[in-house]
Design an enzyme around this catalytic site. Structure first.
Site, PDB file in Angstrom:
ATOM      1  N   PRO A   1     -11.737  22.151  -2.810  1.00 24.12           N
ATOM      2  CA  PRO A   1     -10.720  21.635  -2.998  1.00 24.12           C
ATOM      3  C   PRO A   1     -10.011  22.077  -4.297  1.00 24.12           C
ATOM      4  O   PRO A   1     -10.509  21.920  -5.563  1.00 24.12           O
ATOM      5  CB  PRO A   1     -10.942  19.966  -2.711  1.00 24.12           C
ATOM      6  CG  PRO A   1     -12.669  19.739  -2.688  1.00 24.12           C
ATOM      7  CD  PRO A   1     -12.702  21.546  -3.002  1.00 24.12           C
ATOM      8  N   ASN A   2      -9.231  21.224  -4.678  1.00 22.24           N
ATOM      9  CA  ASN A   2      -8.210  21.463  -5.962  1.00 22.24           C
ATOM     10  C   ASN A   2      -7.759  22.985  -6.369  1.00 22.24           C
ATOM     11  O   ASN A   2      -7.089  23.569  -7.438  1.00 22.24           O
ATOM     12  CB  ASN A   2      -8.668  20.031  -6.817  1.00 22.24           C
ATOM     13  CG  ASN A   2      -7.696  19.536  -6.159  1.00 22.24           C
ATOM     14  OD1 ASN A   2      -6.377  18.703  -5.516  1.00 22.24           O
ATOM     15  ND2 ASN A   2      -9.004  18.250  -6.023  1.00 22.24           N
TER      16      ASN A   2
ATOM     17  N   TYR B   1      -9.198  25.700 -16.576  1.00 24.69           N
ATOM     18  CA  TYR B   1      -9.595  26.645 -15.727  1.00 24.69           C
ATOM     19  C   TYR B   1      -8.780  28.054 -16.224  1.00 24.69           C
ATOM     20  O   TYR B   1      -9.004  28.906 -14.996  1.00 24.69           O
ATOM     21  CB  TYR B   1      -9.918  26.335 -14.607  1.00 24.69           C
ATOM     22  CG  TYR B   1     -10.397  25.149 -14.183  1.00 24.69           C
ATOM     23  CD1 TYR B   1     -11.025  25.054 -13.151  1.00 24.69           C
ATOM     24  CD2 TYR B   1      -9.288  23.724 -13.438  1.00 24.69           C
ATOM     25  CE1 TYR B   1     -12.388  23.779 -13.001  1.00 24.69           C
ATOM     26  CE2 TYR B   1     -10.012  22.050 -13.916  1.00 24.69           C
ATOM     27  CZ  TYR B   1     -11.483  22.949 -13.213  1.00 24.69           C
ATOM     28  OH  TYR B   1     -12.558  21.228 -12.776  1.00 24.69           O
TER      29      TYR B   1
HETATM   30  C1  DQA Z   1     -15.251  23.339 -10.576  1.00 22.00           C
HETATM   31  C2  DQA Z   1     -16.317  22.148 -11.755  1.00 22.00           C
HETATM   32  C3  DQA Z   1     -16.090  20.625 -10.214  1.00 22.00           C
HETATM   33  O1  DQA Z   1     -16.707  19.875 -11.550  1.00 22.00           O
HETATM   34  C4  DQA Z   1     -14.588  20.622 -10.241  1.00 22.00           C
HETATM   35  O2  DQA Z   1     -14.432  18.843  -9.630  1.00 22.00           O
HETATM   36  C5  DQA Z   1     -13.631  21.630  -9.214  1.00 22.00           C
HETATM   37  C6  DQA Z   1     -13.789  23.078 -10.350  1.00 22.00           C
HETATM   38  C7  DQA Z   1     -15.390  24.595 -10.701  1.00 22.00           C
HETATM   39  O3  DQA Z   1     -14.591  25.694 -10.800  1.00 22.00           O
HETATM   40  O4  DQA Z   1     -15.701  24.654 -12.551  1.00 22.00           O
HETATM   41  O5  DQA Z   1     -12.802  21.149  -8.987  1.00 22.00           O
HETATM   42  O6  DQA Z   1     -16.424  23.557  -9.269  1.00 22.00           O
END
Ligand code: DQA
Length: 149
Positions: free
Chosen positions: A10-11, A23
């Site tokens: 997600p996201n 990110y």
């Molecule tokens: C993530 C870290 C997770 O805590 C966060 O909810 C994400 C991205 C990462 O790639 O650093 O959505 O998985």
């Protein structure tokens, strides 16, 4: 031929726009393109999937048992509370590597726990998009070599 599945949870479709200080500025398309190029150069078949839905991710893990030699998964926030994704990974017996773009241990407390880590071969976090490629290299070193034997 080696077949692998890369799952983005997600996201992660928002990469490039989403908290770039955490990110980075690469989009998901940028990352997938690099991974697909890497795979093509090695004669590896790679499928990528992004989903914001837990059930869809579970379906993809179950389906991978029919065709894939391994899975790379960034389960996003599901990492921290999805027992259903953990059970799916445990159920298919495919070598699975957990990846996170950010260093989840250097962030909020709730990100320090992963429900899927105990059922994964290993975990790579904090190395940005390169983590996915390193995970694929590890899977390929393990399962690709076995396939040639
Ligand atoms: C993530 C870290 C997770 O805590 C966060 O909810 C994400 C991205 C990462 O790639 O650093 O959505 O998985």
């Amino acid at each position: 031929m080696s077949h692998y599945l890369v799952i983005h949870g997600p996201n992660l479709n928002l990469l490039g726009r989403r908290e770039p200080e955490v990110y980075g500025r690469d989009t998901l398309e940028d990352i997938n393109r690099r991974l697909l190029n890497w795979a093509e150069e090695r004669g590896i078949e790679l499928h990528t999937l992004q989903s914001n839905h837990e059930g869809e991710i579970i379906d993809a893990i179950q389906d991978a048992a029919n065709w894939a030699a391994g899975i790379v998964i960034n389960a996003g926030a599901f990492t921290h509370y999805s027992y259903a994704i953990r059970d799916a990974i445990a159920g298919v017996h495919l070598p699975t590597i957990e990846v996170h773009l950010s260093n989840i241990y250097a962030r909020e407390e709730f990100r320090h726990h992963s429900t899927i880590a105990p059922v994964c071969r290993g975990q790579i976090c904090g190395l940005g998009w390169l983590g996915y490629q390193l995970a694929l290299e590890a899977l390929h070193a393990e399962t690709g070599r076995r396939a040639l034997e």
